[in-house]
Design a protein around this motif. Structure first.
Motif, short mmCIF file in Angstrom:
data_model
loop_
_atom_site.label_atom_id
_atom_site.label_comp_id
_atom_site.label_asym_id
_atom_site.label_seq_id
_atom_site.Cartn_x
_atom_site.Cartn_y
_atom_site.Cartn_z
N PRO D 32 0.66 -1.23 -0.02
CA PRO D 32 -0.05 0.16 0.14
C PRO D 32 0.97 1.07 0.07
O PRO D 32 2.12 1.18 0.29
N GLY D 33 0.23 2.48 -0.28
CA GLY D 33 0.88 3.60 -0.13
C GLY D 33 1.78 4.06 -1.27
O GLY D 33 2.52 4.87 -1.07
N ILE D 34 1.80 3.09 -2.35
CA ILE D 34 2.74 3.38 -3.64
C ILE D 34 1.88 4.27 -4.53
O ILE D 34 0.82 4.13 -4.92
N ALA D 35 2.71 5.58 -4.90
CA ALA D 35 2.11 6.46 -5.85
C ALA D 35 1.94 5.81 -7.29
O ALA D 35 3.14 5.11 -7.63
N LEU D 36 0.82 5.75 -7.70
CA LEU D 36 0.53 5.03 -9.05
C LEU D 36 -0.48 5.66 -9.96
O LEU D 36 -1.53 5.72 -9.30
N SER D 37 -0.07 6.13 -11.24
CA SER D 37 -1.21 6.51 -11.98
C SER D 37 -1.03 5.67 -13.39
O SER D 37 -0.18 4.95 -13.74
N GLU D 38 -2.23 5.71 -14.16
CA GLU D 38 -2.20 5.10 -15.49
C GLU D 38 -0.98 5.58 -16.23
O GLU D 38 -0.46 4.82 -17.10
N ARG D 66 -6.18 1.21 -18.40
CA ARG D 66 -6.94 1.73 -17.50
C ARG D 66 -6.82 1.03 -16.04
O ARG D 66 -6.69 -0.25 -15.96
N ILE D 67 -6.70 1.74 -15.04
CA ILE D 67 -6.70 1.10 -13.66
C ILE D 67 -7.97 1.11 -13.11
O ILE D 67 -8.75 2.33 -12.92
N LEU D 68 -8.76 -0.10 -12.91
CA LEU D 68 -10.11 -0.09 -12.37
C LEU D 68 -10.24 -0.21 -10.86
O LEU D 68 -11.33 -0.14 -10.34
#
Lengths: 368, 368, 368, 368
Positions: D32-38, D66-68
């Motif tokens: 958890p807590g990992i910065a992540l974007s498409e 896409r991250i769902l």
């Protein structure tokens, strides 16, 4: 080993949050050549869908499932089946209070403590909405079971709401689909209806329930010592459903009160094999199915989302009060019925495949 | 996925039959650098060992455990730990009748139907003797927990024998080790003793029991959505113990009778973090530990091995009667107490390691 | 997921150190009703046993395997099979130097860095002795394969020692068991013998090798997309053998040099189904067996245990030199031959069971 | 154990067919807590995307991911991350011929033989398009590694096209991203370009390749005996990539040609710990990382989809010829470079989490 998966060979991984764009299930290990359409799954999702009576949350969503993979010309191909349900009723309400305060009896506080981050919108991953994905996966399992175990039927129903139990003498399977509670006892239905109306409208309260799921026509020989036991896997499957606090097989907790004479299900010989004089074992001996009805019960606690103020703390550690407004079920157990059926279907298909893998088709030891 | 294994990272595979040369457990994934000797394990095996009172089977074996691997100079090395217990009291009795007739309430018939072959000597793999291997594995888990979670204690005891429950008002932890029943209620002990003497000597009968296992001092944050839930794994672990027919977490099946107002454990702020006004949740919310006591109960059915004749069938499908002579427990629940403790230890260590793997040491979200 | 296990349904966990009391394998998931005795396994262990020629370590042990569980009256029961080999030639030599210095090319340093503790006696867990347990497990797999896939044969041999390759034109399967190197080329045998005598006696050196293992008669359809691929599992299995640094299927690394025209194995129709004009694929397409020979090769590095001094460091971080005296193989690849065969047998049985589980008996799609 | 999953704690299940509505990956176990974007994932997908030069298939799709699920306010929550890539360039071509004839060198025939059903559109599940899902999952792993192992870099490049190898003396990492082949040798680039133009335009042929992937800055101590070995998992991961026929660690197959003196990487003491005089081991000893560069190579066979007619058979078992028209890569190895990097990232993160789970943060044994 994946922490969001269950099953050995027929393996389901669910994903998604209550208010994300979608949620679903990745279903791996399904046998090939099974006829399967979205409509086949939708029938089970419709059974679970909220908003169908005044006794379930008023969140209204079609819960339309899409099959994104694993099907070709209407049949399973043996490759992973991706089931996706879009979240369409994500109200743009303010989740500020829930984000700041932990709702008692909810997973808010444990998700926070574990991960240091949580999606507060509608309960995020811990929302009962996740069970829609299970029901879809259960639909896949049912389609395969219809081919591999055509005599098998799976029936769930509610046997207790709060302290009010059905009268087993009045058990009528035909009643189950005729009322809002999946209740097999028509007399109990009326009583439960009044009770739930009172809880919902006057008492601003909620109540727990006990669900029973029975699988009839399962072959003998499913399950495996010692930790791939059928009852062990069923217990894990049912306990993994939101709000479940107890699981019983056959006589269940009441087995403790029986003597050995009472408890042993005596065996006689019928035309098609062994016949048992009773079924305290719930169809499972030594972790392996006997061929009798497989009987599982589980208790669903009352939702803690009620209009009555409860004491809690904030993220900052300050004491506070919270009222959970919004769309909630006065008896979440109602919607757990199709979920329990789905879990039963998934576990039984998994064990059919496991058995076929290790031992081959069908039971191996003949009697008589 | 191995059908005779349990645990994700701390993983135990048990092996062996009641009357084979030996049985044991292959324990994989133990942290390195943990002090561990055979004596550390023997203390738990001695607790489970039969023949210690007139209320348990008169099979007399030292149940001496040997560590065959995974230890160097008194410490775990991080490699698999093989635990072996030789079977020394394999009486050369005639198993002919049991080989030909299926004992009602036993796994004889299902093993036969599944595999077409079974080891009838003492119940083979389905014997309660298998639980000795679990207790040994649990001893390894306890040694690791003593280092990784030094505040943790695990205590099991019997809360019900037949229909006779303890009085929670008389609960005295100091009593548990003082009687033959791991009973925390001194008054109940006397009553249970008389009852069991009657069942054993006069009624030729047996009776079930309910065991409660409590883990105090477990950190918040253990468990994982949705299928690696702590309660789901505990349910599987306890249901996998021989003769268990029901598992409860916290309020358990009685949660169905509660209302939402009663059930929600309210939260206040204590000096060291959240404090709960009650523990209906049994220390687990959303599958993740809260830091409260983790409370599990399970029901053990009465053994079907009694001197009273029961109806059954033979391998040839003929109807018959059977009396199970031999060395059996009038209340097998007694010996299930250390087994339940061992399973709790294994599951908690496994989840500590899983949590540390995914999230790192300790809970991640701070409150206050 | 256990880190000392492999296999999906037919699952082997090995345990034990080189100089502990014993080592072995816990074999789970074997089909029931397979005839199996210790003698059936011993034949494979004898093939691997050291001390049979001057080209293998002079450690002399009977490597006698005992079956401790899972067999009744000469047949597998479907329950875990515990295979134990006692270590009888644990010389009481001083391991002080090895405990203080890390042998280059050995796992001494990585075990230390990972665990902070290691058993230095004979390499502990990282000793090639561990492969005896695999060979025993492979013997179980072979017994089951003899029933489930009676046309299947598995043959391993050495195709390269150092830079010296066999001449494929002289390939004679009958030679394999006739020399100390499992070499199918009689001319190469003489050359290899001279070379190895020189390395051993004069050069105080060692050399690598390439082993090829071929499974003939395997049915089409074994393996599964995408990560349960047959080639993926074979690669993992062979790479897990001590000292292996490369694995090839069919054309292997040389496939990079082929053009598409050369590489595609054309298909024609034979009397019993598809026939291929070549086998660059090594019997596997898309991770699934074609029915052709399954061809795997792996490279074994030369042992680093040589009499020539090598530079290293001590536990205290001081630079030092080390000579590895003792009983070592100038070409460890020789003894890897039966190990590679055993891994092939385990992987194929596992995939036979997996296939039977998901799809049922035999290939499903007919051609023609 | 899911057959379409890989990884122990960081676990990826891919799903989807080449011409279905979408494909993707279900990624479970991410911290958890990992910065992540498409956008973080898209950069890797763009690297793999076809149609970027004349040397890769002309299928043109944005491959927009896409991250769902599993992300909240730009950070991972620790719950499953669903990655979906829609298939937008599904040409409505006629797949009749491919549905009737098996393309040599493709999985057409084995999928058919195994399952009795297959999706012929674009290769269905066995299409190289599946690797897009791996690259997306690898992007998640990279984001977590950036936090957990900030010194780690992963670099893939092509070292051989057909028989044409790079000259290691001209190795220039800065060149890798400057050409169409991920080639670190500028001189080789020109040669490869001419060769590939010839194969594509004149010879209607294709060719294989060798890819090398290096991870620098990985901590010592990753991996686990005996079957959770780092090299074993890397071998499985790389062999699972479409068209891969060989995997090497460090010296790889050439280790067979070395003597023990040459092969042992001698150890000296550097300012920050052990320093090795060479790296034949490829950074892995006994299945555990040494802290040196982890070096993996794999061979990709030439695609069998070429314009030259090849002999094959039909579903009906008749002999036939086939030409594979359509959009194909003359050297599929080019696009395997980012795929190999992604698999390396996934395996390393998984072993970081596994190590942290069993042993705690960081290596445990200190030297010096």
């Amino acid at each position: 080993m994946s922490i969001n998966s269950f099953g050995h060979l027929f393996r389901t991984t669910t994903w998604g949050e209550s208010h994300g764009p979608a949620l679903g299930a990745t279903v791996d290990g399904c046998p090939p050549g099974i006829a399967l359409s979205e409509a086949d799954l939708q029938v089970w999702l419709d059974k679970r869908r909220p908003g169908q009576s005044r006794y379930t949350t008023q969140r209204r969503e079609p819960d339309a499932v899409r099959i994104l993979s694993g099907i070709y010309e209407g049949q399973t191909t043996g490759t992973p089946i991706q089931l996706m349900i879009e979240n369409t009723d994500q109200r743009s309400k303010d989740y500020g209070e829930i984000a700041q305060k932990f709702r008692p009896g909810h997973a808010d506080i444990t998700y926070w403590q574990k991960y240091g981050i949580r999606d507060p919108r509608g309960g995020g991953r811990s929302s009962a909405r996740e069970t829609a994905a299970r029901v879809a996966a259960g639909g896949v399992a049912r389609a395969a079971l219809a081919v591999l175990a055509p005599r098998l039927t799976i029936t769930g129903y509610m046997v207790q709401m709060g302290a009010k139990r059905i009268d087993r003498a009045r058990f009528d399977a035909a009643q189950i689909a005729q009322n809002d509670f999946w209740c097999p006892d028509a007399t109990a239905v009326a009583e439960w209806r009044d009770y739930l109306d009172f809880l919902r409208s006057e008492d601003h309260n909620s109540v727990g329930a006990v669900i029973e799921v029975v699988a009839s026509g399962a072959p003998a020989g499913l399950g495996a010592p010692i930790y791939g036991k059928l009852d062990s896997d069923l217990a894990a499957a049912m306990m993994s459903i939101n709000a479940v606090k107890g699981v019983e097989i056959g006589a269940g907790m009441a087995a403790a009160e029986l003597t050995g004479r009472e408890n042993a299900d005596e065996i006689t010989m019928g035309p098609d094999g062994p016949v048992y004089t009773s079924n305290h074992a719930g169809g499972i001996l030594g972790g392996i199915s006997t061929g009798q009805d497989i009987v599982v019960r589980f208790a669903v606690k009352p939702t803690s989302s009620i209009l009555t103020p409860r004491r809690t703390i904030t993220l900052q550690g300050e004491e506070a009060e919270i009222i959970t407004k919004g769309r909630h079920d006065p008896c979440v157990g109602i919607r757990a019925v199709p979920v329990g059926e789905a879990m039963m279907a998934c576990v039984l298909l998994d064990h059919l495949l496991l058995h076929r893998g290790q031992v081959g088709d069908g039971p191996r030891g003949k009697i008589g």
